[in-house]
Design an enzyme around this catalytic site. Structure first.
Site, PDB file in Angstrom:
ATOM      1  N   GLU A  92      39.885  48.982  34.861  1.00  0.00           N
ATOM      2  CA  GLU A  92      41.143  49.371  35.524  1.00  0.00           C
ATOM      3  C   GLU A  92      42.278  49.586  34.531  1.00  0.00           C
ATOM      4  O   GLU A  92      43.038  50.543  34.633  1.00  0.00           O
ATOM      5  CB  GLU A  92      41.547  48.328  36.580  1.00  0.00           C
ATOM      6  CG  GLU A  92      40.802  48.435  37.894  1.00  0.00           C
ATOM      7  CD  GLU A  92      39.436  47.756  37.856  1.00  0.00           C
ATOM      8  OE1 GLU A  92      39.107  47.129  36.834  1.00  0.00           O
ATOM      9  OE2 GLU A  92      38.702  47.865  38.859  1.00  0.00           O
ATOM     10  N   HIS A 161      39.581  38.986  46.400  1.00  0.00           N
ATOM     11  CA  HIS A 161      39.427  40.375  46.849  1.00  0.00           C
ATOM     12  C   HIS A 161      40.323  40.710  48.038  1.00  0.00           C
ATOM     13  O   HIS A 161      40.102  41.702  48.710  1.00  0.00           O
ATOM     14  CB  HIS A 161      37.974  40.646  47.254  1.00  0.00           C
ATOM     15  CG  HIS A 161      37.058  40.868  46.089  1.00  0.00           C
ATOM     16  ND1 HIS A 161      36.888  39.943  45.090  1.00  0.00           N
ATOM     17  CD2 HIS A 161      36.247  41.907  45.761  1.00  0.00           C
ATOM     18  CE1 HIS A 161      36.014  40.396  44.214  1.00  0.00           C
ATOM     19  NE2 HIS A 161      35.621  41.590  44.582  1.00  0.00           N
TER      20      HIS A 161
END
Lengths: 357, 367
Positions: A92, A161
């Protein structure tokens, strides 16, 4: 001494054509039988803008050959090819940072985070580079980029998450934050985000990707900073963003059965925030409940409440109230997670408390 | 360590005298500029952190001499030297550190953030390693421009570019750099990571901070990136080896990695007491000073610079930098009303902040 910039768009943005915005009542109808999913609305927005502008590309994990981890980009590789629909390794920080420089250079990247939870490892590029580039360079380079992906809990994904990043990231000046609650807005707002010359954090929700509604086939752009009033009432104002807007509508329906009619405002964008619409409503109802899926401390809800106090102090008949997620890490167990999230029950209780109290 | 010329006909020997004289001038400009920077810092005219480039001049001047003016460049925070080597005016560079409106970022960036759009300088960046994904992205964009758009973004003819991404040896250990290298290797992006290996990340000697400190090229090999080790104290040697390397990265549109051995004469920043190294060590490196070495070559082997020429050159440069300092000193401070809330958004809209309305301020003086 240099002169003042007089153009509406900063010269750092380079060649720019903002879309023509029309007023809400001139947008294509929300009623119709072209019923598609939220994910398809997102895809349409990206595909339309990619057909219009070759500078636009999509990068992220599994966006190309896998057709999207959540099938948002399904079929896009076939239409646009691997140079514009780009599978990234799980990096990322790397692909976000890379695309930020590409945006500075003059491209118009769309960066998909499979989940905004994973954006935390890219916090340095998205906050330090994207949001601050125009300022730090003294107006030499802007950063026209869209970061988008799933935000929020609701699928028993556990603590790491299930991030709602709006409370964290909305604090940073230099970026815009968009959070649509329905397929129609998802398309119109994402198209605007891609056309906007500033970095846009676009927050979707895994729990809404399968939501179905009429979405016009034609192109339309929803301007930032304009709330949608989804329901009218005079007892209380419900203010929300993203997925919990739907919980507010459900709560408002239930409250109406008891004769409590609420204004429901879908803010659609967090930065800019349409405080004028909130203030106009609260000045009529005298009461407000803010519903926000991030944690309460230093949250978007607290910001809205602070601004309500600044703008509407004399009109308030009760202290502003908020419904946030529980102030704990996101739990896994189904029952715990349901209790953790804002839900219609908690919203009804909050409204009843300030209306009757 | 240093690769020496492999043939008697060195690449740099084929350059005209004037090119090397320009290098000398550029390196001496940086040296003089940094000496005035230190002075101004001590006078509290410059605030914050300030990292000077003294000793490393050949690195910026030599590598930038090997690429085109429109190749994108991105830097770490020790960035004054590269900015000057890339032809930012000393006035804009010094005024930025003085926090003045005439600075390259109108005083909003400071010492660590030298941006120069007309010279394709995409900024100095303060977080160690943060510029490495950016350098990768500049290469990605340049490649995209050619392969997808089929022409330059400004409508010009598409060309093969190479992006230069400078970092220090401390950035070798930052995660972002490893992600950047993997992406560059995977996508075959024309970016060259130039590690200005001065042996220390702040006070930590390289062998205390990274594996395989004597052969950093092994690290790049892990990402399938061609790498080369070059002595960065000798600008002619640097050109001999870096020029063909950069040309190959451009032609084949592939990444590269350079372990450029150098040394900083001053501390990490101007507030560094330098207790981690000895004066003897510093003096040993100074004996190999890059400016002295080039000057010697130009005075003897090429015999194209005389004592008097050198005296005139240093005098001119001293005057030029003194004027830059004077101008920075006299330049106006940024006006709070126009500058505090400008350049935050390219498209300012109502409702972006509860405390202010954003606006557009002054045009950047470089644009």
């Amino acid at each position: 001494m240099p002169e003042l910039i007089e153009t509406p768009i900063h010269p750092a943005a380079g060649p720019w054509d903002l879309p023509e915005f029309v007023s809400e009542d001139q947008l294509p109808s929300r009623q119709g039988d072209r019923v598609i999913q939220y994910r398809e609305a997102l895809r349409e927005a990206m595909a339309e803008e990619m057909r219009r502008d070759k500078r636009v590309y999509l990068i992220g994990e599994e966006v190309a050959q896998y057709n999207g981890a959540y099938k948002i980009s399904q079929g896009m590789l076939e239409e646009f090819g691997p140079k514009r629909i780009i599978d990234s390794p799980i990096s990322e920080s790397g692909f976000a940072g890379m695309s930020i420089a590409a945006a500075m250079y003059g491209l118009r990247p769309i960066v998909e985070f499979m989940s905004w939870s994973f954006s935390l490892v890219a916090a340095d590029p998205i906050l330090n580079n994207a949001a601050k580039m125009l300022y730090m360079s003294g107006g030499q380079w802007g950063c026209p980029i869209v970061f988008r992906g799933n935000d929020g809990a609701g699928g028993q994904l556990g603590s790491t998450h299930s991030w709602c990043v709006e409370g964290l990231f909305a604090n940073v000046p230099g970026m815009k934050m968009v959070i649509p609650s329905c397929p129609y807005d998802a398309k119109g707002l994402l198209k605007t985000a891609i056309r906007d010359p500033d970095p846009v954090f676009f927050l979707e929700s895994e729990r809404m990707l399968g939501d179905r509604a009429h979405v016009p086939a034609e192109e339309y752009y929803i301007p930032f900073g304009q709330a949608a009033k989804l329901r009218e009432g005079d007892a209380c104002t419900l203010v929300s963003f993203g997925r919990p807007v739907n919980f507010c509508l459900e709560a408002a329906r239930r409250l109406a059965e008891d004769g409590i009619e609420c204004d429901v405002l879908d803010m659609r964008t967090i930065r800019p925030l349409d405080i004028e619409s909130i203030a106009a409503s609260v000045q009529r109802t005298g009461r407000v409940v803010v519903v926000d899926q991030s944690w309460p401390f230093g949250s978007v809800a607290s910001e809205v409440m602070a601004q309500v106090c600044e703008h509407c102090f004399d009109w308030l008949d009760a202290p502003p109230a908020r419904v946030n997620t529980a102030d704990v890490p996101t739990p896994y167990a189904k029952g715990l997670e349901q209790a953790y999230l804002p839900n219609p029950d908690r919203i009804v209780a909050a409204v009843e408390n300030i209306v009757q109290g | 360590m240093a690769k020496t010329a492999i043939s008697s006909k060195r690449l740099s020997d084929q350059l005209p005298n004037q090119v090397l004289i320009d290098w000398l001038r550029s390196m001496q400009l940086i040296r003089e500029f940094e000496s005035r920077t230190m002075q101004a810092y001590q006078q509290a005219k410059i605030g914050g952190f300030c990292h000077v480039y003294t000793g490393q001049e050949a690195c910026a001047v030599g590598t930038l001499a090997c690429v085109n003016d429109d190749d994108p460049v991105v830097l770490a925070y020790r960035d004054h030297g590269h900015a000057l080597a890339r032809k930012m005016t000393p006035e804009a560079c010094m005024a930025e550190m003085f926090g003045k409106t005439t600075g390259c970022a109108k005083g909003k960036g400071g010492s660590m953030h030298m941006f120069d759009r007309p010279h394709w300088l995409f900024g100095g960046h303060g977080i160690v390693g943060a510029q490495t994904p950016l350098g990768t992205g500049l290469a990605f964009a340049a490649k995209y421009e050619r392969e997808v758009l089929g022409q330059g973004l400004d409508g010009s003819e598409a060309k093969k570019k190479v992006s230069l991404c400078y970092l220090g040896d401390g950035a070798l250990n930052q995660g972002a750099f490893h992600e950047a290298q993997n992406l560059a290797g995977l996508f075959s992006l024309p970016v060259i990571y130039i590690v200005e290996n001065n042996g220390y990340s702040m006070g930590t000697a390289i062998q205390r901070g990274t594996t395989m400190p004597d052969d950093l090229c092994l690290k790049a090999a892990g990402y399938g990136i061609d790498a080369i080790q070059i002595d960065g104290m000798d600008i002619r040697n640097l050109y001999d080896h870096f020029k063909p390397f950069a040309d190959a990265c451009r032609a084949e549109q592939k990444p590269g990695f350079v372990d450029l051995k150098t040394y900083r004469y001053q501390g990490h920043s101007l507030s560094d007491p330098q207790k981690y190294r000895t004066k003897d060590e510093v003096d040993q490196w100074k004996e190999r000073d890059s400016i002295a070495a080039l000057l010697h070559h130009l005075m003897t082997e090429r015999a194209c610079v005389s004592e008097e020429d050198w005296k005139n050159m240093t005098g001119d440069i001293r005057q030029q930098v003194r004027e830059a300092v004077d101008l920075a000193d006299k330049a106006p401070d940024p006006d709070v009303a126009t500058e505090l809330y400008s350049d935050v958004y390219a498209n300012p809209q109502k409702g972006l902040s509860p405390s202010c309305d954003y606006n557009h301020g002054l045009k950047n003086p470089l644009l």
